[in-house]
Design a protein around this motif. Structure first.
Motif, short mmCIF file in Angstrom:
data_model
loop_
_atom_site.label_atom_id
_atom_site.label_comp_id
_atom_site.label_asym_id
_atom_site.label_seq_id
_atom_site.Cartn_x
_atom_site.Cartn_y
_atom_site.Cartn_z
N ILE A 291 135.18 -40.43 65.80
CA ILE A 291 134.10 -40.81 64.88
C ILE A 291 133.20 -39.60 64.70
CG2 ILE A 291 132.16 -42.36 64.45
CD1 ILE A 291 133.52 -44.43 66.15
N GLU A 292 132.97 -39.20 63.45
CA GLU A 292 132.23 -37.98 63.19
C GLU A 292 130.73 -38.20 63.32
OE1 GLU A 292 133.46 -36.01 59.56
OE2 GLU A 292 135.47 -36.81 59.84
N PHE B 204 126.32 -43.20 62.95
CA PHE B 204 126.56 -42.57 64.25
C PHE B 204 125.27 -42.45 65.05
CE2 PHE B 204 127.09 -38.96 67.08
CZ PHE B 204 128.35 -39.17 67.60
N ASP B 205 125.33 -42.94 66.30
CA ASP B 205 124.28 -42.59 67.26
C ASP B 205 124.95 -42.51 68.60
OD1 ASP B 205 122.68 -44.18 69.42
OD2 ASP B 205 123.59 -45.69 68.11
N ARG B 206 124.65 -41.43 69.33
CA ARG B 206 125.50 -41.02 70.42
C ARG B 206 125.78 -42.13 71.43
NH1 ARG B 206 125.77 -35.25 73.36
NH2 ARG B 206 127.20 -35.94 74.95
N GLU B 207 124.69 -42.75 71.93
CA GLU B 207 124.89 -43.76 72.97
C GLU B 207 125.57 -45.02 72.42
OE1 GLU B 207 121.40 -42.21 73.58
OE2 GLU B 207 122.85 -40.92 74.58
N GLY B 208 125.04 -45.48 71.24
CA GLY B 208 125.55 -46.72 70.66
C GLY B 208 127.04 -46.63 70.34
N THR B 209 127.43 -45.53 69.70
CA THR B 209 128.82 -45.38 69.32
C THR B 209 129.71 -45.29 70.55
OG1 THR B 209 128.02 -44.15 67.41
CG2 THR B 209 130.36 -44.03 67.86
N GLU B 210 129.19 -44.57 71.57
CA GLU B 210 129.97 -44.42 72.80
C GLU B 210 130.20 -45.77 73.46
OE1 GLU B 210 128.73 -40.84 74.95
OE2 GLU B 210 129.51 -41.83 76.74
#
Lengths: 175, 402
Positions: A146-147, A153-159
């Motif tokens: 995911i780009e 995109f948000d770093r923690e949420g997407t992870e």
């Protein structure tokens, strides 16, 4: 360094499939799935729209056919009129094979270059190759990337989304 | 070796035991007898018209059965997986072939009405026909017809029986044997249908010849059988059978093959035309002169546009092949155009100046078609519509277009 995005690894096609559906349903648009072999129907799980390639092929195919016939018309009636075997100058039946071949040539060119163009190929390199783990995509691993430029995109949420979807391993890839 | 096969419930693999489907054998037989009797009665006044109309109808339905034979054998030859769920429909259609030996009798008796070369006095004054008299001879014509029907019946009945034997035993060895025999069957089919089309259609104009003629007839018959498979499967699904067994993936592929063979037909038709037009030799051009320099011209244009241009661009569209209404429409249309094609081959030899539609054309189609439908419906009843133990059935059910 600027991040390119998140790379998540999945154990098998089934978990990848389910993860694709979750990523799709979360509204991501700048993302991709990477598998060592084609998985039929994954395009539906990913929510991909139909490719434009067929329209490119149709346009160039018809254009090629028209150009082939046009060239022969021009050559045999305008540029160098010559009576061949007592037939009319514009003997279209004799020109059909060339027209057909030019149409096929145009269509094939459209398929080849249309596919390359729409896939944005060729590229010298891709940020995903910065991950050594990613090499497994051509062997026995299944990935979702995911780009970072995706609006969702948000770093923690997407992870955590990917982890919940069953990712075995997650890595931030640099651009 | 046994291979696990998917669970198939009895309802979905049988012809529905209610409604029109149970009545079809009787309706078909009634219409068939009525049509044949009417053709015979009306034909008393004009026997030549009657036998020409009958020939077109006979060849039309024969080409469906022959197309079915080709479809079945080629699936075994290429060991196809995708087509297993629809193959049995083609098997049932080809199993009607022996009946056509009986339906051929009027043509065998009507040789003198149909074929100019059968008149000894005509041959006596015609060096070209004298040259061909070893082949264009009445008893040789009859003997060859017997040979064609034997070859077709043997191949069709053998494949049909063996495929159903597998329904009970599930032996993979049957599939293997049918695969091994398929090249032989295909060669036998190719030769017999080529010469049958020479004998029954091309020799209507005995001076004319075209070596590609058998392929032309073949191309049309494959278009027709693909349309028939699509329509049969759709009709059975409407009545509740074949549920989940024939999917849009299968229809999509049948539609793609239909497009392919529409193009193939045009390719062969144009190849035949262009070489004759280019060489411009009188004994070859007479075929097209009879269909272009007369009032048949607009009929010829209609054939080219209706059998190629329109269906080609229509079938190019992906959604056409994946929607019921469009796929049914184009299949019906192509069946009509296949009849038009055969009519165009036969009738200019009888109505030289212009197309002349006659009630006998209709009665002959109802007659032969009724018999065909009655036999097909009888064959299909109480027999599985899908090769339930074919080793590739599971593969076929999971099939998806790439």
């Amino acid at each position: 360094m600027k991040p390119y995005g998140i790379l998540a690894e999945f154990a098998n096609p089934d978990t990848l499939w389910q993860a694709c559906e979750r990523v799709r349903d979360s509204g991501f648009t700048h993302w991709d799935a990477h598998t060592p072999f084609p998985i039929h129907g994954l395009e539906r799980a990913m929510g991909l729209k139909r490719s434009w390639v067929s329209l490119v092929v149709l346009t160039l195919g018809l254009g090629g056919a028209a150009a082939g016939m046009g060239l022969q018309w021009w050559a045999s009636t305008q540029a160098y009129p010559l009576v061949v075997s007592g037939k009319p100058m514009f003997s279209w039946p004799a020109f059909v094979p060339i027209m057909f071949e030019c149409g096929v040539l145009g269509g094939a060119m459209g398929a080849f270059f249309g596919f390359l163009g729409l896939s944005r190929l060729p590229q010298h390199n891709h940020p995903l190759f910065n991950s050594t783990r990613f090499e497994g995509f051509s062997d026995d691993r299944f990935f979702i990337s995911i780009e970072a430029e995706d609006p969702n995109f948000d770093r923690e949420g997407t992870e955590s989304l990917l982890r919940q979807a069953g990712a075995q391993y997650i890595e931030m890839v640099e651009a | 070796m046994e291979i696990a096969t998917p669970n198939l419930d009895a309802v979905s693999i049988a012809v529905p035991e209610r409604g029109l489907w149970t009545q079809l054998p009787r309706i078909g037989a009634g219409l068939g007898i009525a049509g044949l009797v009417l053709t015979w009665l009306l034909g008393q006044a004009d026997p030549a018209q009657a036998i020409h109309s009958y020939l077109v109808a006979f060849v039309f339905f024969l080409s469906l059965a022959l197309g079915g034979l080709f479809f079945v054998v080629i699936q075994f030859l290429v060991r196809a997986g995708w087509s297993v769920t629809v193959r049995r429909l083609a098997e049932h259609v080809m199993a009607t072939l022996p009946v056509f030996a009986v339906l051929f009798i009027p043509i065998a008796l009507g040789v003198h009405e149909l074929y100019h070369w059968s008149h000894a006095d005509a041959v006596a004054h015609d060096p070209i026909l004298q040259h061909k008299s070893a082949y264009l001879d009445i008893s040789a014509f009859h003997l060859r017809a017997i040979l064609y029907f034997i070859v077709w019946s043997v191949i069709a009945v053998y494949y049909w029986r063996q495929s159903q034997r597998q329904d009970q035993m599930g032996a993979v060895s049957i599939t293997r044997r049918l695969q091994t025999l398929s090249p032989l069957a295909l060669i036998g089919y190719a030769l017999t249908q080529t010469f049958a089309s020479f004998d029954w259609l091309m020799s209507l104009d005995p001076h004319w010849f075209s070596t590609i003629f058998g392929v032309y007839f073949f191309a049309g018959s494959v278009v027709a059988i693909l349309a028939v498979i699509i329509l049969l499967a759709m009709a059975l699904q409407r009545a509740g059978a074949l549920h989940d067994l024939v999917t849009w993936e299968h229809y999509h592929d049948l539609g793609k093959l239909l497009l392919g063979f529409v193009v193939f037909w045009a390719y062969i038709a144009f190849s035949q035309f262009m070489l004759i037009w280019y060489a411009n030799i009188p004994e070859e051009t007479e075929f097209f002169a009879a269909r272009w320099n007369t009032d048949w011209k607009s009929f010829s244009i209609f054939l080219a546009v209706g059998h190629f241009v329109l269906p080609f661009f229509f079938l190019l569209i992906r959604d056409v092949k994946r929607r019921r209404i469009t796929l049914v429409a184009v299949s019906c249309w192509l069946l009509v155009m296949h009849y038009v094609d055969l009519y165009w081959l036969v009738m200019p030899n009888f109505h030289h100046e212009a197309p002349n539609l006659n009630p006998l054309d209709l009665t002959a189609v109802i007659g032969v078609g009724g018999v065909f439908v009655a036999v097909l419906a009888t064959i299909m009843r109480r027999r599985p519509l899908v090769p339930v133990k074919d080793p590739r059935l599971a593969e076929s059910l999971l099939f998806e277009n790439a």
